[in-house]
Design an enzyme around this catalytic site. Structure first.
Site, short mmCIF file in Angstrom:
data_model
loop_
_atom_site.label_atom_id
_atom_site.label_comp_id
_atom_site.label_asym_id
_atom_site.label_seq_id
_atom_site.Cartn_x
_atom_site.Cartn_y
_atom_site.Cartn_z
CG HIS A 238 -2.07 -0.97 1.04
ND1 HIS A 238 -2.76 -1.51 2.11
CD2 HIS A 238 -2.64 -1.53 -0.07
CE1 HIS A 238 -3.69 -2.34 1.67
NE2 HIS A 238 -3.62 -2.37 0.36
CG HIS A 369 -3.19 -5.44 -7.57
ND1 HIS A 369 -2.92 -4.15 -7.16
CD2 HIS A 369 -4.10 -5.92 -6.70
CE1 HIS A 369 -3.63 -3.87 -6.09
NE2 HIS A 369 -4.36 -4.92 -5.79
#
Length: 390
Positions: A238, A369
């Site tokens: 993150h 992703h």
């Protein structure tokens, strides 16, 4: 930098693998390691929305088969995953919770599908904006609520940086697709609070969990460190994802962008590499760290290296500096050797020595992703991918 022809081939291979997730009853299911749908896993909104986003982008790139898959996702988001009585979207066909995380991806999917001209996407986008604006946006603090029960009567006494981060992503797309710049300003406010204020105060570590009045809860889930969405500690991937989003935000705002966006992106990337890359004696990023920077969950996740690739690419594009290009190549070399699976898709989780594992994530349910890692290095930082692919 990695050959664009190779990137395109990898992107198309991911789309072919992901297409297997289509559930005849609607939406997209959870794929196992070989690409089979796992019947025990209920169709989830976050997976369906992410897949819809991916197939919409691929349709925008000219794939003739992607339109039907995008439409399949839209139908589920307007059908079996939608709450026709109270509005909004269920977490899954088996869970009536209304969560910010899932709604952020509904908005992202709606933006991408609408930009691709898919039928029903405009209606989906209109409702997603309305639901998020009225149910999830806390106007008093300019930050989102985390979740509600089905009837919107009770909200959770928890706030999360993960869902907030994905609202930044979705708000950037919404502002670009609709032309309403309020969404860009809201994205900036979220990034300022989580990164420029809170992460900077914690030495460029991103606190993931907060109390309902937005105080960092650093011990949250200390007894459940492998929670798939709310693990204890701080999540390296993150930090990298935030770094990239700051650069998208800067490019989107142009002359109105505050000066801190690039330095903060650099700081998060440098912190990620220094604290997370190979710190336990093995190549790759550890998954989570405690607040003394000691690894907690050491497994290597596919989405983390994907975000590292995109962050390095974005910083190279923004600055022109060679060290970011070197990291980009290093990260791709790791992904090619360890995560890209010859049978299809990316291995989602590896043990520190690079062998497949499933302590947190089993199978290959997520293409979003990896797909973006093959696409985003070929796109400008702005506008949103939904428009850039056209």
């Amino acid at each position: 930098m990695t050959d664009p022809t190779w990137l395109a081939a990898q992107r198309r291979a991911l789309v072919t693998f992901a297409a297997k997730a289509a559930d005849p009853a609607g939406g997209f299911g959870w794929l196992d390691a070989s690409g089979g749908r796992v019947a025990e896993q209920p169709v989830a909104t976050w997976i369906t929305a992410r897949m819809t986003h991916v197939f919409s982008l691929e349709h925008g790139l000219g794939d003739p088969d992607a339109a039907a898959l995008a439409d399949h996702g839209i139908a589920a988001l307007r059908g079996r995953l939608h709450d026709d009585q109270h509005g909004g979207w269920f977490a899954s066909v088996a869970d009536t919770t209304k969560a910010a995380y899932e709604h952020s991806f509904v908005l992202l999917a709606a933006c991408s599908a609408h930009a691709a001209g898919r039928p029903g996407a405009e209606e989906l986008l209109t409702e997603a904006l309305e639901v998020i604006g009225t149910r999830f946006w806390d106007v008093e603090v300019g930050l989102p609520f985390e979740s509600w029960d089905r009837a919107w009567s009770t909200t959770e006494a928890y706030r999360g940086a993960n869902s907030t981060m994905h609202f930044v992503e979705a708000f950037l797309a919404a502002g670009d697709v609709t032309g309403d710049k309020i969404w860009h300003q809201r994205a900036l406010g979220l990034a300022e609070r989580i990164v420029h204020v809170t992460s900077a105060a914690h030495g460029w570590r991103v606190p993931e969990h907060f109390t309902e009045d937005w105080r960092p809860d650093l011990d949250y889930n200390s007894s459940n460190p492998r929670h798939p969405f709310r693990p204890f500690g701080s999540t390296i991937g993150h930090w990298l994802e935030w770094a990239r989003l700051l650069l998208h935000l800067e490019a989107t705002l142009g002359e109105d962008a505050p000066a801190w966006l690039l330095p903060d992106a650099r700081a998060l990337f440098d912190s990620s590499v220094r604290r997370g890359w190979g710190v336990d004696g093995y190549l790759g990023f550890v998954y989570t760290l405690d607040w003394d920077d000691l690894p907690v969950v050491r497994e290597r996740m596919h989405w983390v290296i994907a975000e590292a690739i995109m962050a390095a690419s974005a910083l190279r594009a923004r600055t022109g500096e060679d060290p970011y290009a070197d990291w980009y190549v290093t990260f791709w070399e790791y992904a090619r050797k360890h995560h890209i699976d010859p049978v299809g898709g990316w291995r989602h989780e590896l043990s520190p020595d690079g062998s497949p594992s499933a302590g947190v994530w089993a199978g290959k349910p997520d293409t979003y992703h990896a797909y973006q890692a093959t696409l985003f290095p070929t796109l400008p930082l702005s506008p949103a991918a939904a428009l850039a692919v056209r």
